[in-house]
Design a protein around this motif. Structure first.
Motif, PDB file in Angstrom:
ATOM      1  N   PRO A 161      -0.021   5.134  25.835  1.00 47.38           N
ATOM      2  CA  PRO A 161       0.774   5.523  27.172  1.00 47.38           C
ATOM      3  C   PRO A 161      -0.086   6.534  27.678  1.00 47.38           C
ATOM      4  O   PRO A 161       0.504   7.424  27.558  1.00 47.38           O
ATOM      5  CB  PRO A 161       2.436   5.287  26.382  1.00 47.38           C
ATOM      6  CG  PRO A 161       2.401   4.898  24.981  1.00 47.38           C
ATOM      7  CD  PRO A 161       1.001   5.550  25.151  1.00 47.38           C
ATOM      8  N   GLY A 162       0.093   6.200  28.942  1.00 48.50           N
ATOM      9  CA  GLY A 162      -0.161   7.531  29.718  1.00 48.50           C
ATOM     10  C   GLY A 162      -1.481   6.849  30.112  1.00 48.50           C
ATOM     11  O   GLY A 162      -2.211   8.302  30.466  1.00 48.50           O
ATOM     12  N   ILE A 163      -1.909   6.944  29.363  1.00 54.09           N
ATOM     13  CA  ILE A 163      -3.966   7.432  29.396  1.00 54.09           C
ATOM     14  C   ILE A 163      -4.127   6.150  29.668  1.00 54.09           C
ATOM     15  O   ILE A 163      -4.974   5.562  29.793  1.00 54.09           O
ATOM     16  CB  ILE A 163      -4.252   7.810  28.091  1.00 54.09           C
ATOM     17  CG1 ILE A 163      -3.134   9.348  27.811  1.00 54.09           C
ATOM     18  CG2 ILE A 163      -5.514   8.331  27.695  1.00 54.09           C
ATOM     19  CD1 ILE A 163      -3.795  10.133  26.402  1.00 54.09           C
ATOM     20  N   GLU A 164      -4.408   4.717  28.484  1.00 51.11           N
ATOM     21  CA  GLU A 164      -5.277   3.943  29.133  1.00 51.11           C
ATOM     22  C   GLU A 164      -4.472   2.812  29.379  1.00 51.11           C
ATOM     23  O   GLU A 164      -4.380   1.508  29.804  1.00 51.11           O
ATOM     24  CB  GLU A 164      -5.203   3.137  27.266  1.00 51.11           C
ATOM     25  CG  GLU A 164      -6.818   3.659  26.792  1.00 51.11           C
ATOM     26  CD  GLU A 164      -6.639   5.018  25.967  1.00 51.11           C
ATOM     27  OE1 GLU A 164      -7.327   5.635  25.534  1.00 51.11           O
ATOM     28  OE2 GLU A 164      -5.273   5.503  25.341  1.00 51.11           O
ATOM     29  N   TYR A 165      -2.581   3.018  29.043  1.00 49.86           N
ATOM     30  CA  TYR A 165      -1.787   1.501  30.286  1.00 49.86           C
ATOM     31  C   TYR A 165      -1.311   2.772  30.437  1.00 49.86           C
ATOM     32  O   TYR A 165      -0.279   3.751  30.296  1.00 49.86           O
ATOM     33  CB  TYR A 165      -1.835   0.703  29.198  1.00 49.86           C
ATOM     34  CG  TYR A 165      -0.276   1.078  27.820  1.00 49.86           C
ATOM     35  CD1 TYR A 165       0.960   1.304  27.834  1.00 49.86           C
ATOM     36  CD2 TYR A 165      -1.645   0.865  27.263  1.00 49.86           C
ATOM     37  CE1 TYR A 165       1.168   1.186  26.942  1.00 49.86           C
ATOM     38  CE2 TYR A 165      -0.072   1.200  25.615  1.00 49.86           C
ATOM     39  CZ  TYR A 165       0.757   1.002  25.889  1.00 49.86           C
ATOM     40  OH  TYR A 165       1.550   1.884  24.612  1.00 49.86           O
TER      41      TYR A 165
END
Length: 54
Positions: free
Chosen positions: A50-54
């Protein structure tokens, strides 16, 4: 989308991301970059974060 991009103010920048851009969009673009994955943590089993890829 192409009409909206062409109608934008002259000094307004637009960035469009994603895969499989149609030829008409590529044609009007000033810059087209194609990225290829050489190495990625996903291949080693690391899951999306979470927060990187989505």
């Amino acid at each position: 989308m192409i009409a909206a991009l062409q109608a934008r103010p002259p000094l307004q920048h637009a960035i469009v991301t994603g895969r499989g851009a149609p030829p008409a969009l590529r044609e009007i673009a000033d810059t087209v970059t194609e990225m290829n994955m050489e190495k990625h943590a996903f291949r080693a089993g690391v899951r999306a974060m979470p927060g990187i890829e989505y």
